[in-house]
Every structure is written in C-alpha cells, then in structure tokens.
Design a protein around this motif. Structure first.
Motif, PDB file in Angstrom:
ATOM      1  N   LYS A 119      -6.060  -5.862   0.865  1.00 16.79           N
ATOM      2  CA  LYS A 119      -5.996  -6.027   2.318  1.00 16.79           C
ATOM      3  C   LYS A 119      -4.602  -6.486   2.741  1.00 16.79           C
ATOM      4  O   LYS A 119      -4.043  -5.982   3.718  1.00 16.79           O
ATOM      5  N   LYS A 120      -4.032  -7.417   1.997  1.00 20.53           N
ATOM      6  CA  LYS A 120      -2.699  -7.935   2.313  1.00 20.53           C
ATOM      7  C   LYS A 120      -1.632  -6.850   2.163  1.00 20.53           C
ATOM      8  O   LYS A 120      -0.687  -6.790   2.934  1.00 20.53           O
ATOM      9  N   ARG A 121      -1.816  -5.973   1.168  1.00 23.85           N
ATOM     10  CA  ARG A 121      -0.839  -4.910   0.921  1.00 23.85           C
ATOM     11  C   ARG A 121      -1.132  -3.637   1.701  1.00 23.85           C
ATOM     12  O   ARG A 121      -0.471  -2.635   1.512  1.00 23.85           O
ATOM     13  N   ASN A 122      -2.155  -3.676   2.550  1.00 24.52           N
ATOM     14  CA  ASN A 122      -2.554  -2.519   3.347  1.00 24.52           C
ATOM     15  C   ASN A 122      -2.848  -1.314   2.452  1.00 24.52           C
ATOM     16  O   ASN A 122      -2.382  -0.211   2.691  1.00 24.52           O
ATOM     17  N   HIS A 123      -3.629  -1.557   1.417  1.00 24.56           N
ATOM     18  CA  HIS A 123      -3.989  -0.525   0.441  1.00 24.56           C
ATOM     19  C   HIS A 123      -4.913   0.492   1.098  1.00 24.56           C
ATOM     20  O   HIS A 123      -5.840   0.123   1.817  1.00 24.56           O
ATOM     21  N   PRO A 124      -4.694   1.805   0.855  1.00 21.45           N
ATOM     22  CA  PRO A 124      -5.554   2.804   1.491  1.00 21.45           C
ATOM     23  C   PRO A 124      -6.991   2.805   0.962  1.00 21.45           C
ATOM     24  O   PRO A 124      -7.884   3.319   1.613  1.00 21.45           O
ATOM     25  N   HIS A 125      -7.236   2.196  -0.208  1.00 17.86           N
ATOM     26  CA  HIS A 125      -8.580   2.179  -0.797  1.00 17.86           C
ATOM     27  C   HIS A 125      -9.197   0.786  -0.801  1.00 17.86           C
ATOM     28  O   HIS A 125      -9.992   0.462  -1.679  1.00 17.86           O
ATOM     29  N   GLN A 126      -8.865  -0.029   0.180  1.00 23.14           N
ATOM     30  CA  GLN A 126      -9.340  -1.414   0.157  1.00 23.14           C
ATOM     31  C   GLN A 126     -10.857  -1.529   0.267  1.00 23.14           C
ATOM     32  O   GLN A 126     -11.450  -2.428  -0.334  1.00 23.14           O
ATOM     33  N   ASP A 127     -11.507  -0.613   0.963  1.00 25.34           N
ATOM     34  CA  ASP A 127     -12.971  -0.660   1.041  1.00 25.34           C
ATOM     35  C   ASP A 127     -13.606  -0.332  -0.306  1.00 25.34           C
ATOM     36  O   ASP A 127     -14.605  -0.942  -0.700  1.00 25.34           O
ATOM     37  N   ALA A 128     -13.027   0.632  -1.011  1.00 24.78           N
ATOM     38  CA  ALA A 128     -13.546   0.975  -2.338  1.00 24.78           C
ATOM     39  C   ALA A 128     -13.341  -0.170  -3.321  1.00 24.78           C
ATOM     40  O   ALA A 128     -14.212  -0.453  -4.153  1.00 24.78           O
ATOM     41  N   TRP A 153      -5.675  -2.035  -9.826  1.00 24.98           N
ATOM     42  CA  TRP A 153      -5.746  -1.039  -8.759  1.00 24.98           C
ATOM     43  C   TRP A 153      -5.214  -1.610  -7.445  1.00 24.98           C
ATOM     44  O   TRP A 153      -4.491  -0.942  -6.709  1.00 24.98           O
ATOM     45  N   ALA A 154      -5.537  -2.844  -7.169  1.00 27.43           N
ATOM     46  CA  ALA A 154      -5.056  -3.467  -5.930  1.00 27.43           C
ATOM     47  C   ALA A 154      -3.559  -3.752  -5.988  1.00 27.43           C
ATOM     48  O   ALA A 154      -2.861  -3.629  -4.980  1.00 27.43           O
ATOM     49  N   MET A 155      -3.056  -4.099  -7.163  1.00 23.21           N
ATOM     50  CA  MET A 155      -1.641  -4.451  -7.289  1.00 23.21           C
ATOM     51  C   MET A 155      -0.730  -3.228  -7.377  1.00 23.21           C
ATOM     52  O   MET A 155       0.465  -3.335  -7.120  1.00 23.21           O
ATOM     53  N   ILE A 156      -1.273  -2.072  -7.717  1.00 24.64           N
ATOM     54  CA  ILE A 156      -0.460  -0.877  -7.951  1.00 24.64           C
ATOM     55  C   ILE A 156       0.156  -0.340  -6.662  1.00 24.64           C
ATOM     56  O   ILE A 156       1.205   0.268  -6.694  1.00 24.64           O
ATOM     57  N   HIS A 157      -0.495  -0.581  -5.541  1.00 29.17           N
ATOM     58  CA  HIS A 157       0.015  -0.075  -4.263  1.00 29.17           C
ATOM     59  C   HIS A 157       1.185  -0.925  -3.797  1.00 29.17           C
ATOM     60  O   HIS A 157       1.087  -2.143  -3.702  1.00 29.17           O
ATOM     61  N   PRO A 207       3.507  -2.105  -0.873  1.00 26.09           N
ATOM     62  CA  PRO A 207       3.352  -2.155   0.584  1.00 26.09           C
ATOM     63  C   PRO A 207       4.448  -1.428   1.353  1.00 26.09           C
ATOM     64  O   PRO A 207       4.228  -0.975   2.454  1.00 26.09           O
ATOM     65  N   ASP A 208       5.644  -1.260   0.773  1.00 26.45           N
ATOM     66  CA  ASP A 208       6.712  -0.601   1.500  1.00 26.45           C
ATOM     67  C   ASP A 208       6.613   0.915   1.436  1.00 26.45           C
ATOM     68  O   ASP A 208       7.256   1.610   2.192  1.00 26.45           O
ATOM     69  N   MET A 209       5.786   1.446   0.561  1.00 21.85           N
ATOM     70  CA  MET A 209       5.590   2.886   0.458  1.00 21.85           C
ATOM     71  C   MET A 209       4.212   3.223   1.018  1.00 21.85           C
ATOM     72  O   MET A 209       3.197   2.887   0.432  1.00 21.85           O
ATOM     73  N   GLU A 210       4.173   3.894   2.153  1.00 26.35           N
ATOM     74  CA  GLU A 210       2.904   4.174   2.814  1.00 26.35           C
ATOM     75  C   GLU A 210       2.161   5.349   2.190  1.00 26.35           C
ATOM     76  O   GLU A 210       0.962   5.402   2.190  1.00 26.35           O
ATOM     77  N   SER A 211       2.879   6.333   1.659  1.00 22.95           N
ATOM     78  CA  SER A 211       2.208   7.494   1.092  1.00 22.95           C
ATOM     79  C   SER A 211       3.052   8.071  -0.026  1.00 22.95           C
ATOM     80  O   SER A 211       4.204   7.703  -0.222  1.00 22.95           O
TER      81      SER A 211
END
Length: 106
Positions: free
Chosen positions: A40-49, A71-75, A77-81
């Motif tokens: 949630k803090k990193r605005n991960h696209p799969h936070q619900d999963a 999985w949560a740490m791999i995203h 935050p500065d790269m959106e896609s």
C-alpha cells in the motif's frame, strides 16, 4: 503466611490467559498485514492480491508469507509500469552514448 482467597488467584490467572490469547491473535494478524502495508505504501498494483494472500497464508501455516514480503518489496515506487521502466532504460542508454568516448591510443 498470608492467607488469600484462591478465587482471586483463579480469576487473575483466567484473566491473564485471556489477555495473552488476545495479544497473540492480534500480533499474528498484525504481522500478516505487514506485506499489505508495504504494498500500500509503495502503491503496488497488486496490493489487493497481496492482502488476500496474507489471509490465505494464515491457513497454509505461514508457508507463503515470506514470498508475500518479497512480492510487496519487489515493486519500485518510482517506476509505475514496465513501459516506464523500458523508457528509463532507453534514456539511460542514450545518455551513456552521448558521453564522449575516450581517445584511443594508436
């Protein structure tokens, strides 16, 4: 010797058991929400999963919890896609090419 009523100690012991049980349950739930909070803090696209998988890990004896953390740490935050990451790599390559090459000795 001090004489006390054993009921007081019985109630105190029962209260301590309930308190310890509640603290353990809350602690386990809190620990299993850590990957979701990171996502949630990193605005991960799969936070619900990640959040749903955290609850599933409670029933799988916590076997998948370390993978949720990863999985949560791999995203980043500065790269959106992935497209933005590719563009960033291309810009870096162009910037490196624009630097003057060192003179070759003959």
């Amino acid at each position: 010797m001090i004489m006390t009523d054993s009921r007081i100690l019985d109630y105190f012991g029962a209260g301590m058991l309930i308190f310890v049980f509640l603290v353990l349950v809350y602690g386990i739930i809190y620990i299993h929400d850590i990957p979701y909070n990171i996502a949630k803090k990193r605005n991960h696209p799969h936070q619900d999963a990640i959040h749903a998988a955290g609850w599933v890990s409670l029933f799988t004896l916590h076997a998948i919890w370390p993978f949720l953390w990863i999985w949560a740490m791999i995203h980043k935050p500065d790269m959106e896609s992935d497209d933005e990451f590719v563009e960033h790599e291309a810009e870096t390559a162009i910037a490196e090419e624009s630097v003057e090459p060192e003179a070759k000795e003959v």
